[in-house]
Each structure stands twice: as C-alpha cells, then as structure tokens.
Design a protein around this motif. Structure first.
Motif, PDB file in Angstrom:
ATOM      1  N   PHE A 197      40.967 108.685 -44.879  1.00 17.79           N
ATOM      2  CA  PHE A 197      42.007 108.696 -45.911  1.00 17.79           C
ATOM      3  C   PHE A 197      42.696 110.053 -46.014  1.00 17.79           C
ATOM      4  CE2 PHE A 197      39.229 105.178 -47.105  1.00 17.79           C
ATOM      5  CZ  PHE A 197      40.175 104.168 -47.186  1.00 17.79           C
ATOM      6  N   VAL A 198      41.966 111.137 -45.830  1.00 15.72           N
ATOM      7  CA  VAL A 198      42.598 112.459 -45.847  1.00 15.72           C
ATOM      8  C   VAL A 198      43.518 112.599 -44.629  1.00 15.72           C
ATOM      9  CG1 VAL A 198      42.219 114.947 -45.824  1.00 15.72           C
ATOM     10  CG2 VAL A 198      40.677 113.484 -47.118  1.00 15.72           C
ATOM     11  N   LEU A 199      43.086 112.095 -43.485  1.00 11.82           N
ATOM     12  CA  LEU A 199      43.921 112.152 -42.283  1.00 11.82           C
ATOM     13  C   LEU A 199      45.185 111.302 -42.455  1.00 11.82           C
ATOM     14  CD1 LEU A 199      41.163 111.978 -39.527  1.00 11.82           C
ATOM     15  CD2 LEU A 199      42.706 113.893 -39.938  1.00 11.82           C
ATOM     16  N   LYS A 204      51.647 110.151 -34.920  1.00 14.99           N
ATOM     17  CA  LYS A 204      52.679 110.204 -35.953  1.00 14.99           C
ATOM     18  C   LYS A 204      53.465 111.516 -35.894  1.00 14.99           C
ATOM     19  CE  LYS A 204      54.655 110.471 -39.987  1.00 14.99           C
ATOM     20  NZ  LYS A 204      55.228 111.714 -39.524  1.00 14.99           N
ATOM     21  N   CYS A 205      52.772 112.612 -35.622  1.00 15.85           N
ATOM     22  CA  CYS A 205      53.416 113.932 -35.580  1.00 15.85           C
ATOM     23  C   CYS A 205      54.022 114.238 -34.220  1.00 15.85           C
ATOM     24  CB  CYS A 205      52.413 115.015 -35.970  1.00 15.85           C
ATOM     25  SG  CYS A 205      51.898 114.923 -37.699  1.00 15.85           S
ATOM     26  N   ASP A 209      59.049 109.513 -44.137  1.00 15.13           N
ATOM     27  CA  ASP A 209      58.244 110.706 -43.897  1.00 15.13           C
ATOM     28  C   ASP A 209      59.150 111.778 -43.291  1.00 15.13           C
ATOM     29  OD1 ASP A 209      58.707 109.769 -41.371  1.00 15.13           O
ATOM     30  OD2 ASP A 209      56.660 109.981 -40.671  1.00 15.13           O
ATOM     31  N   CYS A 210      58.540 112.853 -42.873  1.00 16.20           N
ATOM     32  CA  CYS A 210      59.294 113.992 -42.345  1.00 16.20           C
ATOM     33  C   CYS A 210      60.184 113.578 -41.170  1.00 16.20           C
ATOM     34  CB  CYS A 210      58.303 115.076 -41.913  1.00 16.20           C
ATOM     35  SG  CYS A 210      59.004 116.388 -40.898  1.00 16.20           S
ATOM     36  N   ARG A 268      51.085 111.069 -43.358  1.00 15.67           N
ATOM     37  CA  ARG A 268      52.236 110.626 -44.126  1.00 15.67           C
ATOM     38  C   ARG A 268      53.118 111.775 -44.599  1.00 15.67           C
ATOM     39  NH1 ARG A 268      52.355 105.317 -45.838  1.00 15.67           N
ATOM     40  NH2 ARG A 268      54.470 105.869 -46.448  1.00 15.67           N
ATOM     41  N   ILE A 269      52.537 112.957 -44.775  1.00 10.79           N
ATOM     42  CA  ILE A 269      53.367 114.109 -45.179  1.00 10.79           C
ATOM     43  C   ILE A 269      53.556 115.089 -44.016  1.00 10.79           C
ATOM     44  CG2 ILE A 269      52.685 113.916 -47.591  1.00 10.79           C
ATOM     45  CD1 ILE A 269      50.935 116.404 -47.188  1.00 10.79           C
TER      46      ILE A 269
END
Length: 570
Positions: free
Chosen positions: A67-69, A109-110, A198-199, A74-75
């Motif tokens: 969940f932290v990942l 995602k990044c 998101d970004c 997401r941000i």
C-alpha cells in the motif's frame, strides 16, 4: 497525531479518532489505517502515516509495503520508492510476490522499465497481476515510444482493467507523437472514469496544451492538482513552465519558475528556452549568469535556449560568443542543432556567405534542419541563386517534402528556367507527394478550434467570413494584398486566391467575434507565418484595438497597435 494534508472525506473522523485513542496501536492497526488512506486516494496521508509509524519504532511488514508503494506510484514519488526497495531487500521480503508486484508497478508507472523488468525477473511465483503489469505496460510503452499509437491504442482498448499507468502512457504517447487533440480527449475520458491524474498524465496533458496553444485548458488542468505538487516536483514544474511559455504567457511561466522549490538544470533550461522563444533575451542572459552562480553546470539544452534567443533578437556577436564558449569555456561539443541555430542567426542577419561557410566547416553532415535554416536566410534576403542550391540539397534529404519542390519550381520559373521548373513540378506529380496544409488553432473558453486555408466547415463560418470583410478598413489603413511574398512563401498556403483566407486570418476573425475586447487573441499555426498575413495582422491589431499573439513554427509574434514584437525580423 496530526496529518499534514488533512483527512479525505472517505476516511471517517470516527476511524481516525478510534486509532488515536488506542493507547498502543499494533502493526495491524497501522497497516489498516495506511490501507484505508490508499483505498480512499489519500496518498500523501498514507505516506505521512507510514512516516509516523516508522517514527514510533514499528517495522513495515509484507502488508505495509504494497500500500505504501501504491501511494508512491500514484504521486510519482520515485525517491521514496527506491528507499522502500532497499528496505524490502533488508527485511527479506524480496521474494514476496505481492510486495514485489507492487514494486514492479511503481517502477513501471514512473517509466523505469529496466528496473521494472529486473524486479519482474526476480519474482519467484509470478501471479496474474505481475504478468499483466509488465506485459501491458511494456507493450504500451514500446508502441508509444516508437510512435505507433494505433497499436498502442489497440493494446489499451483490450485491457480489462486500466490503471493510471496505462492512461498516463497513452496520454503522453499521443502528446509526444503529434496527436495533441487525441491526448486531450483521452485525458477527459480518464476523468470521466473517476481516475485522478497523476504526474505523468498531467505532463502529457500540459504538453498537448502547449502544442495547441490551449492556455485556458492548460491553466484549468493545473488547478486539478495542488500548486505545491508542481512547485515541489521538477517534472511537473517544468511541464507547467513549458506550457505557459509555448502559449505565450511568459509572465505565468516566470511566476512558476520563481516559485519552484527545487530548481534542477531541467527547470532552469525550461525557463531559459521559454523566455527566449517569447523574446525576453535580456532576462535569458541574466538567468544564464544565475545558473552559473548556483553551481549548476549548463548543458547543450541551455545553450540552445541562449542561441535561439540571440537568433530571435538578431544578436550576432552575442550568439558567436556563446557558441564559441561551449567548447572553450564549458568543454561542450556543439551538436548539429547548435550549428543549425548559428546558421539561422547568421542567415537572418544577412551573413549568408558566413552561414554557408559554417555549414561547410561542420564536423558532421548537415541535415535538413541546417539547410532549412540557411533557406530561411535566403527567403528573408531574397537570395534566389543560393536558395536554388539549398533547395536541391533539401530535396535530396527530404524527397517527401512537397514544399521544397514547389519552392524550387517557383524560383526556377522566376529565373525563366521554364523547362527545369516543369520537370520539378512533374516529379512532384509523379511521386504523388502530398502538401502539408496550413493549419491554425485557437483556444476559446477551453475549447480548441481548428482552421484550414479557405475553411468553411466551422459552424460560425458565415460570421467569420463576414468579419474578414473588414478588408475595406484594411485597405483604408494602407493594406494591399501582395504576391511579393509568394515566391518564398508558396509552400505554406499556395493559392494566391486564398491570400485573404489563410488559416491564421480565419482563426483571428473567429477570436474577434467570440472573445471580449480586453482578451488577448492567441493563435498557433503549424507553418511559418507568411509575409502577407504578417502585414495584415499588424493592421488588424491597430484597427480592432486588440493584442494578438501568433505562434508559428518558428517563433512568437505579438501584435499590438500595428506593430509586431519580431520587428519584422523572422
């Protein structure tokens, strides 16, 4: 405990109060709260809560990491994600399929597909989620980066569950591959699916707005995120600076730059390039002095901004000095684009022989951009002989570019070389080369309107053409439609019959009838602004009492009270 970002409505005050009133919350309760925040899209709160948990001496478990990942993904907080990766390995969870799949999704995602693939290879028992994440993200990324958006869209449309990674990849792909309208449409479709940008989705949207000159849309989108998200994130901040600059709002671009909390080299370069293209050359030179004092080493992009600024202002001596300092002072080897800028600067200043000699002395073969820059000088100073030589070079390099054939044919005809001109026209017909049509866009009330030369497809066409009948006023002000420019402008919008109905004139007429008198009219054109339109728009700005900003494929033109910011130098 206080949270920095406040509570989302989806997490009730009751659950938060219950947690706070628990004297010794265990790891299960901490994990439950973090999961609750993430499930309700409170990603910043989840990360804050994780920090508090660590501060209380609790170690994360295999139920904490996923969940932290996800919150990091997401941000787009890659730095925290990398630290989490290290902690995962130290804690011995690098074999946990759920933890590693979350890490895989973060890297994908990044945009760090190499890292994502390494994580994927290390997952011992790959589940459906991990396979889906790596395959779909890789395929979408591959097709988008290769410019094949049709195949990328096929992969996207077949996905049963589309996460924010998939939407972001597609939006950026469209924006980066010259399909800005499609990028905007997909962004709005994503919002309709109740997905928060998101970004990377935001960067793609802003890039599309920049390409279309859609200032109102870009400004609206920037309010979908807290301003601090832009000012704290160099990627987002750079995209916002670039959008404002390319939409002709240099004041807003400057304000974002000043507010950036972290100014890396990319942020500095965005400010330098953006201000240069808007003609603020003195400010650009001042920024270059500041970047040196700040300890950031300028790179090739920095000098591109400086040289472009010199080109737009006709500052030959300054341009020579910056160009020569690249190697002598900063040990940077000029690339072909830097030579192209210098050729453009020299050519526009009438130093055509020096520009031609610079091309001959280049350590690499000149490409179409460099020869095109020299052609621009020939166009400005009416050097037909050199233009013929340059165009033959361009036809060899760009056999698909119709403009080069038409221009060469026209120049040959003007030199009474009728047979040669006919041959060039015949080649154009035989190869069935299509001419790129002149096209202009204008953003009014958040809607982008597109116009072609002689376009009558717009619902307000009758009103637009009626507005263009201010020709009587133009003639009274001294304007006479001229074909003096046709010899060198023929590739833009060819028919003399359409001189009065070029796409930019239609867009401006639409702006005059749909915007308030105090509003700035902003138009973007895909080709060079022709000389006849330039003269006409200067007079329109005076007669209508309006500020008109036109961005063509070369620079910005700001028309106020009968004058242009380019000082007729473009």
């Amino acid at each position: 405990m206080m949270l920095k970002h406040g509570l989302h409505l989806g997490i009730t005050n009751y659950s938060y109060l219950v947690f706070n009133q628990t004297k010794e919350p265990n790891i299960f309760l901490w994990n439950t709260m973090i999961r609750g925040f993430v499930s309700n899209d409170c990603f910043h709160e989840a990360i804050d809560f994780y920090g508090s948990m660590r501060g209380r001496g609790f170690s994360p478990t295999n139920f904490t990491f996923p969940f932290v990942l996800k919150a990091c993904a997401r941000i787009s907080d890659l730095h925290l994600g990398i630290r989490m990766h290290s902690l995962i390995v130290k804690a011995g969870f690098d074999c946990d399929v759920f933890v590693m799949t979350s890490l895989l999704c973060l890297y994908a995602k990044c945009g760090y597909l190499n890292y994502a693939c390494k994580v994927f290879d290390g997952i011992p028992d790959k589940n459906v989620v991990s396979w889906t994440a790596i395959i779909t993200t890789s395929l979408l990324d591959l097709y988008a980066k290769c410019g094949n958006m049709e195949k990328a869209r096929c992969v996207f449309d077949r996905m049963n569950e589309k996460d924010i990674i998939s939407w972001s990849t597609m939006i950026q792909g469209y924006a980066s591959n010259g399909l800005p309208k499609e990028a905007l449409d997909l962004f709005f479709k994503m919002l309709n699916e109740n997905l928060r940008p998101d970004c990377y989705a935001m960067v793609g949207f802003l890039l599309a707005c920049a390409r279309l000159g859609a200032l109102e849309l870009g400004d609206w989108a920037s309010r979908l995120m807290h301003r601090n998200e832009f000012l704290l994130n160099p990627v987002l901040g750079t995209a916002l600076i670039d959008m404002y600059a390319k939409c002709g709002s240099s004041a807003q671009a400057w304000n974002v730059f000043k507010g950036m909390k972290v100014k890396d080299r990319v942020v500095w370069n965005a400010a330098i390039s953006g201000l240069a293209m808007n003609g603020h050359v003195k400010t650009v030179f001042g920024l270059f002095g500041q970047i040196e004092k700040s300890g950031i080493r300028p790179d090739g992009s920095t000098f591109m901004g400086l040289l472009c600024g010199c080109t737009h202002a006709g500052l030959v001596d300054e341009g020579r000095r910056y160009f020569n300092s690249m190697n002598r002072v900063f040990s940077l080897t000029p690339k072909i684009e830097h030579y192209g800028c210098m050729v453009d600067l020299l050519g526009r200043s009438g130093l055509l022989d020096e520009a031609h000699e610079l091309i001959r002395s280049m350590p690499m073969e000149a490409n179409a951009i460099v020869w095109g820059a020299l052609l621009g000088g020939c166009r400005l100073h009416k050097d037909i002989q050199l233009a013929e030589y340059v165009l033959r070079k361009l036809i060899d390099l760009e056999p698909w570019n119709s403009g080069n054939y038409v221009l060469l044919s026209n120049i040959l005809a003007a030199s009474h070389k009728w047979d040669d001109a006919a041959k060039i026209r015949a080649i154009l017909g035989e190869r069935k080369i299509q001419k790129v049509p002149g096209c202009s866009w204008i953003d009014v009330a958040g809607v982008v309107h597109k116009f072609l030369v002689g376009d009558k497809s717009h619902p307000l066409s009758e009103n637009i053409y009626a507005k263009l009948d201010l020709a009587k006023d133009l003639k009274a002000a001294g304007y006479v439609p001229t074909t003096d420019y046709v010899l060198f402008d023929i590739e833009e919008e060819e028919k003399e019959h359409f001189l009065g109905y070029h796409s930019e004139k239609l867009a401006i007429a639409f702006g005059l009838i749909t915007t308030a008198p105090q509003d700035v009219i902003r138009v973007v054109k895909n080709l060079r602004l022709c000389g006849d339109c330039h003269e006409a728009i200067k007079l329109i700005s005076r007669i209508a009492g309006r500020e008109i900003i036109v961005r063509d494929n070369n620079r910005f033109h700001c028309f106020i009270d009968g004058s242009c910011s380019c000082r007729d130098y473009w």
